[in-house]
Design a protein around this motif. Structure first.
Motif, mmCIF file in Angstrom:
data_model
loop_
_atom_site.group_PDB
_atom_site.id
_atom_site.type_symbol
_atom_site.label_atom_id
_atom_site.label_comp_id
_atom_site.label_asym_id
_atom_site.label_seq_id
_atom_site.Cartn_x
_atom_site.Cartn_y
_atom_site.Cartn_z
ATOM 1 N N UNK A 1 3.307 15.916 1.734
ATOM 2 C CA UNK A 1 4.126 17.101 1.489
ATOM 3 C C UNK A 1 4.861 16.985 0.157
ATOM 4 N N UNK A 2 5.417 15.795 -0.118
ATOM 5 C CA UNK A 2 6.101 15.568 -1.397
ATOM 6 C C UNK A 2 5.139 15.679 -2.566
ATOM 7 N N UNK A 3 3.929 15.159 -2.400
ATOM 8 C CA UNK A 3 2.919 15.246 -3.465
ATOM 9 C C UNK A 3 2.543 16.697 -3.731
ATOM 10 N N UNK B 1 0.848 -1.170 0.000
ATOM 11 C CA UNK B 1 0.000 0.000 0.000
ATOM 12 C C UNK B 1 0.894 1.233 0.000
ATOM 13 N N UNK B 2 0.637 2.141 -0.918
ATOM 14 C CA UNK B 2 1.359 3.410 -0.901
ATOM 15 C C UNK B 2 0.663 4.348 0.079
ATOM 16 N N UNK B 3 1.410 5.311 0.576
ATOM 17 C CA UNK B 3 0.862 6.183 1.617
ATOM 18 C C UNK B 3 -0.254 7.095 1.115
ATOM 19 N N UNK B 4 -0.307 7.357 -0.185
ATOM 20 C CA UNK B 4 -1.381 8.207 -0.696
ATOM 21 C C UNK B 4 -2.734 7.513 -0.660
ATOM 22 N N UNK B 5 -2.756 6.196 -0.517
ATOM 23 C CA UNK B 5 -4.021 5.449 -0.429
ATOM 24 C C UNK B 5 -4.501 5.282 1.019
ATOM 25 N N UNK B 6 -3.710 5.754 1.973
ATOM 26 C CA UNK B 6 -4.053 5.591 3.390
ATOM 27 C C UNK B 6 -5.173 6.561 3.773
ATOM 28 N N UNK C 1 2.421 3.265 14.821
ATOM 29 C CA UNK C 1 1.383 4.167 14.282
ATOM 30 C C UNK C 1 1.974 5.534 13.997
ATOM 31 N N UNK C 2 2.781 6.055 14.921
ATOM 32 C CA UNK C 2 3.390 7.371 14.721
ATOM 33 C C UNK C 2 4.337 7.389 13.525
ATOM 34 N N UNK C 3 5.085 6.302 13.330
ATOM 35 C CA UNK C 3 5.977 6.209 12.166
ATOM 36 C C UNK C 3 5.170 6.263 10.873
ATOM 37 N N UNK C 4 4.075 5.503 10.823
ATOM 38 C CA UNK C 4 3.249 5.456 9.612
ATOM 39 C C UNK C 4 2.611 6.827 9.347
ATOM 40 N N UNK C 5 2.119 7.477 10.395
ATOM 41 C CA UNK C 5 1.523 8.807 10.231
ATOM 42 C C UNK C 5 2.574 9.792 9.721
ATOM 43 N N UNK C 6 3.785 9.711 10.260
ATOM 44 C CA UNK C 6 4.859 10.604 9.808
ATOM 45 C C UNK C 6 5.202 10.360 8.334
ATOM 46 N N UNK C 7 5.270 9.097 7.928
ATOM 47 C CA UNK C 7 5.547 8.787 6.525
ATOM 48 C C UNK C 7 4.416 9.277 5.616
ATOM 49 N N UNK D 1 5.397 18.360 -5.585
ATOM 50 C CA UNK D 1 5.419 17.935 -6.987
ATOM 51 C C UNK D 1 4.315 18.622 -7.784
ATOM 52 N N UNK D 2 3.137 18.761 -7.169
ATOM 53 C CA UNK D 2 2.034 19.449 -7.825
ATOM 54 C C UNK D 2 2.383 20.914 -8.065
ATOM 55 N N UNK D 3 2.993 21.557 -7.063
ATOM 56 C CA UNK D 3 3.418 22.958 -7.213
ATOM 57 C C UNK D 3 4.448 23.109 -8.319
ATOM 58 N N UNK D 4 5.401 22.182 -8.393
ATOM 59 C CA UNK D 4 6.410 22.226 -9.458
ATOM 60 C C UNK D 4 5.766 22.062 -10.830
ATOM 61 N N UNK D 5 4.769 21.157 -10.931
ATOM 62 C CA UNK D 5 4.080 20.953 -12.212
ATOM 63 C C UNK D 5 3.315 22.213 -12.632
#
Length: 195
Positions: free
Chosen positions: A176-178, A116-121, A164-170, A181-185
């Protein structure tokens, strides 16, 4: 990936880093082997004390049958112990900086790998039930997803609140990275439009 050099995962992306590799808590293994130990003691006592109390049943013409049953049960205990160990050792959850990988061993010859990628969480929760899990600090972490697989469940893992805290941080880093990337696009598109 320095601390995880003993793990060799061939399916990692080029820049992907392992954050945490998890197995079930040791108490799960203890709980499983406790019942095997009880059954082994019962079989051992029946072999040692059985002839004293049932000399006709375990001696004479029934001796080969009794020996066969003793050996059969001991072999069954060894096989069952081996299956428990395999299930414990090969059930792995891997948290990387890009996704969560769940490797679930099902018996001796079946394995299910899902990711599972983090964007699907969508949601994450921790469940610690009972006195011993609370005192020994283990429990389940449930990650709800928007993907094909409804939930990722980290079963009986140590320090579930920390995980849980590690997963939330990731997840936050991924968001933030997404956004970046959207801002750069958008900047790139606007730069092309002004030309």
């Amino acid at each position: 990936m320095d601390g995880f050099s003993k793990y060799h995962f061939k399916d990692l992306e080029e820049n992907e880093q392992i954050i945490k590799v998890l197995h079930r808590n040791w108490f799960y293994l203890f709980e499983q082997f406790f019942w095997i130990l009880v059954i082994s003691i019962v079989i051992f006592l029946s072999v040692v004390l059985g002839p004293a109390y049932f000399p006709n049943l375990l001696g004479g013409e029934f001796r080969p049958t009794a020996l066969f049953l003793e050996n059969f049960f001991m072999l069954a205990i060894w096989i069952f112990s081996f299956i428990i160990w395999i299930d414990y050792y090969y059930d792995i959850w891997i948290i990387t900086d890009q996704r969560i990988i769940n490797i679930e061993q099902r018996g001796l010859f079946a394995r299910k790998v899902s990711e599972m990628t983090f964007d699907k969480m969508q949601d994450i929760s921790v469940q610690v039930d009972g006195f011993l899990p609370t005192m020994l600090n283990f429990g389940d972490v449930r990650v709800q997803t928007a993907g094909e697989i409804e939930d990722f469940i980290f079963r009986t893992i140590s320090d579930p609140y920390h995980i849980k805290n590690i997963i939330v941080e990731m997840h936050k880093k991924d968001e933030l990275n997404s956004t970046e990337r959207l801002g750069d696009m958008i900047k790139e598109k606007m730069g092309q439009g002004s030309e």
